[in-house]
Design a protein around this motif. Sequence first.
Motif, PDB file in Angstrom:
ATOM      1  N   SER A  28       0.836  -1.196   0.000  1.00 27.78           N
ATOM      2  CA  SER A  28       0.000   0.000   0.000  1.00 27.78           C
ATOM      3  C   SER A  28       0.872   1.247   0.000  1.00 27.78           C
ATOM      4  N   GLU A  77       0.304   6.769   2.661  1.00 20.42           N
ATOM      5  CA  GLU A  77      -0.753   7.732   2.963  1.00 20.42           C
ATOM      6  C   GLU A  77      -2.148   7.124   2.845  1.00 20.42           C
ATOM      7  N   LYS A  78      -2.239   5.897   2.292  1.00 19.89           N
ATOM      8  CA  LYS A  78      -3.534   5.231   2.183  1.00 19.89           C
ATOM      9  C   LYS A  78      -3.682   4.080   3.173  1.00 19.89           C
ATOM     10  N   TYR A  79      -2.639   3.818   3.933  1.00 17.82           N
ATOM     11  CA  TYR A  79      -2.709   2.742   4.906  1.00 17.82           C
ATOM     12  C   TYR A  79      -3.658   3.126   6.032  1.00 17.82           C
ATOM     13  N   GLU A  80      -4.596   2.224   6.350  1.00 23.80           N
ATOM     14  CA  GLU A  80      -5.580   2.484   7.395  1.00 23.80           C
ATOM     15  C   GLU A  80      -5.001   2.111   8.755  1.00 23.80           C
ATOM     16  N   LYS A 118       0.725  13.644   5.453  1.00 25.79           N
ATOM     17  CA  LYS A 118      -0.533  12.908   5.273  1.00 25.79           C
ATOM     18  C   LYS A 118      -0.596  11.710   6.222  1.00 25.79           C
ATOM     19  N   ARG A 154      -3.259  10.972   9.415  1.00 18.36           N
ATOM     20  CA  ARG A 154      -4.021   9.729   9.594  1.00 18.36           C
ATOM     21  C   ARG A 154      -3.820   9.174  11.007  1.00 18.36           C
TER      22      ARG A 154
END
Length: 203
Positions: A111, A114-117, A138, A142
Amino acid sequence: MTKIDYDELLHIDTSEKQEGFVQSIHYHRYEATPYEALTVLFENYQMKSTDHVVDFGCGKGRLAFYISAFIGASVVGVEMNERLYEDALRNKAAFLQEKKSDRGEVFFVKSLAEKYEINPLENRFYFFNPFTIQIFMKVVNRILDSMEAFPREVEFVLYYVSQDYLYYLENHPSFTLKQEIPIPNLYDTNQNERFLIYQVDVG
């Protein structure tokens, strides 16, 4: 022990640097944290087996396997590069051949950082200058959002910190420098050869 000795001990191969072009101008080339530096870090920084660690830009997984084997904490490695991610999975398969009950769990996720949950259990975040300040900000946001939703004690562990990261953290109200760990005699007197531990507070 040398890095090769540690790789052999852990049944992994993490010694090669990333070659060729990086997929994004915002992501830096993979280079594993030296084992010598990791030894100094964990001689001076307390991490518990109950901690949950995220390594952003984990590459082939050296940090994850080191922490799993010697600390017993669980680690998630986040990697955007397909080849490095596959190398990490191969290393994991070899690492798990020697089953030991006191090892922490190791996971790898392909991933963009910046998109890792962020998982509510995750409380230690590791950065070896993996990407530009734009991506770092970013990721930080998060993590802070996760802390607001699920309050917990969180620390950042940063190695070879860039000036952009340093300026951002020093001027951010949620971060306090908790500890500085220099790496003596690793590469002469390079002042970047150090770990900085930041405590995070959203209260």
